[in-house]
Design a protein around this motif. Structure first.
Motif, PDB file in Angstrom:
ATOM      1  N   TYR A 124      82.842  34.118  51.426  1.00  0.00           N
ATOM      2  CA  TYR A 124      83.943  34.729  52.169  1.00  0.00           C
ATOM      3  C   TYR A 124      83.756  36.236  52.277  1.00  0.00           C
ATOM      4  O   TYR A 124      83.146  36.872  51.419  1.00  0.00           O
ATOM      5  CB  TYR A 124      85.279  34.437  51.490  1.00  0.00           C
ATOM      6  N   GLN A 125      84.303  36.803  53.353  1.00  0.00           N
ATOM      7  CA  GLN A 125      84.250  38.240  53.592  1.00  0.00           C
ATOM      8  C   GLN A 125      85.668  38.777  53.743  1.00  0.00           C
ATOM      9  O   GLN A 125      86.608  38.024  53.995  1.00  0.00           O
ATOM     10  CB  GLN A 125      83.448  38.544  54.867  1.00  0.00           C
ATOM     11  N   LYS A 126      85.784  40.084  53.603  1.00  0.00           N
ATOM     12  CA  LYS A 126      87.077  40.718  53.841  1.00  0.00           C
ATOM     13  C   LYS A 126      87.507  40.441  55.276  1.00  0.00           C
ATOM     14  O   LYS A 126      86.720  40.586  56.213  1.00  0.00           O
ATOM     15  CB  LYS A 126      86.989  42.219  53.591  1.00  0.00           C
ATOM     16  N   THR A 156      93.384  41.881  43.902  1.00  0.00           N
ATOM     17  CA  THR A 156      92.247  41.308  44.621  1.00  0.00           C
ATOM     18  C   THR A 156      92.439  39.809  44.757  1.00  0.00           C
ATOM     19  O   THR A 156      92.518  39.106  43.745  1.00  0.00           O
ATOM     20  CB  THR A 156      90.923  41.578  43.878  1.00  0.00           C
ATOM     21  N   PRO A 157      92.515  39.291  45.994  1.00  0.00           N
ATOM     22  CA  PRO A 157      92.687  37.843  46.147  1.00  0.00           C
ATOM     23  C   PRO A 157      91.435  37.094  45.703  1.00  0.00           C
ATOM     24  O   PRO A 157      90.338  37.655  45.675  1.00  0.00           O
ATOM     25  CB  PRO A 157      92.944  37.670  47.645  1.00  0.00           C
ATOM     26  N   PRO A 158      91.586  35.817  45.329  1.00  0.00           N
ATOM     27  CA  PRO A 158      90.457  35.071  44.763  1.00  0.00           C
ATOM     28  C   PRO A 158      89.202  35.050  45.622  1.00  0.00           C
ATOM     29  O   PRO A 158      88.091  35.126  45.098  1.00  0.00           O
ATOM     30  CB  PRO A 158      91.030  33.659  44.593  1.00  0.00           C
ATOM     31  N   GLN A 188      86.978  37.979  44.932  1.00  0.00           N
ATOM     32  CA  GLN A 188      86.532  38.217  43.562  1.00  0.00           C
ATOM     33  C   GLN A 188      85.023  37.964  43.465  1.00  0.00           C
ATOM     34  O   GLN A 188      84.489  37.058  44.107  1.00  0.00           O
ATOM     35  CB  GLN A 188      87.272  37.298  42.580  1.00  0.00           C
ATOM     36  N   GLU A 189      84.349  38.767  42.646  1.00  0.00           N
ATOM     37  CA  GLU A 189      82.906  38.604  42.464  1.00  0.00           C
ATOM     38  C   GLU A 189      82.559  37.190  41.995  1.00  0.00           C
ATOM     39  O   GLU A 189      81.519  36.626  42.372  1.00  0.00           O
ATOM     40  CB  GLU A 189      82.387  39.632  41.459  1.00  0.00           C
ATOM     41  N   ALA A 190      83.438  36.614  41.189  1.00  0.00           N
ATOM     42  CA  ALA A 190      83.192  35.266  40.658  1.00  0.00           C
ATOM     43  C   ALA A 190      83.035  34.236  41.773  1.00  0.00           C
ATOM     44  O   ALA A 190      82.357  33.213  41.583  1.00  0.00           O
ATOM     45  CB  ALA A 190      84.320  34.854  39.727  1.00  0.00           C
ATOM     46  N   TYR A 191      83.638  34.498  42.939  1.00  0.00           N
ATOM     47  CA  TYR A 191      83.589  33.536  44.043  1.00  0.00           C
ATOM     48  C   TYR A 191      82.792  34.043  45.240  1.00  0.00           C
ATOM     49  O   TYR A 191      82.954  33.548  46.361  1.00  0.00           O
ATOM     50  CB  TYR A 191      85.013  33.124  44.431  1.00  0.00           C
ATOM     51  N   ALA A 192      81.908  34.983  44.974  1.00  0.00           N
ATOM     52  CA  ALA A 192      81.042  35.484  46.043  1.00  0.00           C
ATOM     53  C   ALA A 192      80.194  34.358  46.631  1.00  0.00           C
ATOM     54  O   ALA A 192      79.844  34.381  47.819  1.00  0.00           O
ATOM     55  CB  ALA A 192      80.146  36.605  45.514  1.00  0.00           C
TER      56      ALA A 192
END
Length: 366
Positions: A326-328, A313-315, A318-322
């Motif tokens: 950013y979106q897929k 999973t790219p940064p 990651q949930e930490a950087y929600a």
């Protein structure tokens, strides 16, 4: 046959007596923190890395964090980082209160694409973190040129590339201040967490030494709000021993990689790693790509071949950087690499029979 993803025997068995001797010396000396073993390793690694200063740090993440902090980077600042790096490169930016700004990698080398850096520079940009991913040196001349043009700092993340070079200049010596990890699985690994900072600046080295030790240059006198992020004496002693053998281990990794490339070159289902012109690769990881990566990994596991995914999973996803929003689809190259990359076994001590076995099982997969 069973071929694990990683095995330490090829490195550790021949140096067992030296390592035990280092522990005995450490135990009998009864001096455990900020002593002669650390100073010795710092001097030796600075010489190896062709810089004036090395500062031993508790781990690689702390090394990046202290490098950024020593530069005065903080809230309101932006730091450019590749979109496909390990999360530690990004966490360090967050720890100093700055904002990570992602740039896509070159889809062939997997390192940050210099052509994308200038596009995201703003008045708030303060630094670039080139990550020498998987063991290949970034295209540092172009990155350095951009940094000089925009008055930006360079902080190399050299955790995976000890000994790699770009245009004959070693990684970890290009930036203003640079961070590395000596985590056990690295090409130069301790027997526990460990890291380091390299620089040619006496002022930055002194600042990091202060910050790693409670903000103190003199015992019980604290000049700033610092941290306890020191590399301990025992790990430093182990690293001094292993550093003597690093170039031989790198050569062995490069030999294994060359055999992989030769034996897998006719397989049209996989994409083999490429090295940029002017760069060298020390193969901390040997990463192939396959459109049915997960099925290939399952097949290899059943056949006795260990693999890992770096990184699933790219940064930016990651949930930490929600909170960055950013979106897929925002960084399609990083996302494609995350979905297709597979790391094969590569470690000193692998013999040709093991390499043949791994390649045969990959070529058998349909």
């Amino acid at each position: 046959m069973i071929v694990p993803f990683l095995k330490f025997g090829g490195m550790h068995d021949p140096i067992r007596e030296e390592m035990i001797g280092a522990f005995t010396d450490f135990y009998d000396r009864q001096y455990y923190v900020l002593g002669s073993s650390l100073e010795k390793f710092e001097n030796e690694y600075a010489l190896f890395n062709e810089v004036d200063h090395c500062v031993g740090i508790s781990n690689g993440l702390d090394a990046i964090y202290l490098s950024l902090k020593a530069l005065g980077i903080g809230p309101g600042d932006e730091v450019i980082v590749p979109s496909n790096t390990f999360i530690a490169s990004v966490l360090a930016i967050s720890f100093v209160g700055a904002k990570p700004v992602f740039v896509e990698p070159d889809k062939h080398t997997y390192n940050i694409d210099p052509t994308g850096i200038s596009k995201v520079i703003t008045s708030n940009t303060k630094a670039i973190i080139p990550v020498h991913l998987y063991g290949q040196a970034c295209e540092m001349q172009a990155i350095q040129s951009i940094a000089e043009q925009h008055s930006l700092f360079i902080v190399e993340d050299n955790a995976q590339a000890h000994g790699a070079k770009y245009l004959d200049k070693i990684t970890g010596s290009w930036g203003d201040i640079n961070a590395t990890s000596f985590y056990p699985g690295k090409n130069l690994g301790a027997l526990g967490d460990a890291g380091g900072v390299t620089t040619n600046s006496i002022e930055l080295a002194a600042e990091v030494r202060k910050l790693r030790n409670y903000g103190s240059r003199e015992k019980y006198k604290n000049e700033s709000i610092g941290h306890n992020m020191r590399l301990d004496e025992l790990q430093a002693a182990f690293l001094s021993i292993k550093l003597k053998y690093l170039n031989n281990w790198i050569a062995e990794r490069q030999s294994i990689a060359a055999q992989y490339k030769s034996k897998l070159s006719s397989n049209k289902q996989i994409i083999l790693p490429q090295t940029a012109e002017g760069a060298t690769h020390v193969y901390h990881l040997f990463v192939i790509r396959h459109q049915s990566r997960d099925l290939l990994q399952q097949h290899l596991q059943k056949e006795g071949v260990g693999t890992l995914i770096h990184y699933p999973t790219p940064p930016h996803l990651q949930e930490a950087y929600a909170g960055l929003g950013y979106q897929k689809g925002d960084f399609p190259i990083a996302e494609e690499l995350a979905e297709t990359s597979l790391s094969l076994p590569i470690w000193p001590g692998m013999d040709e029979e093991m390499i043949d076995f791994v390649c045969q099982k990959i070529n058998d997969f349909q």
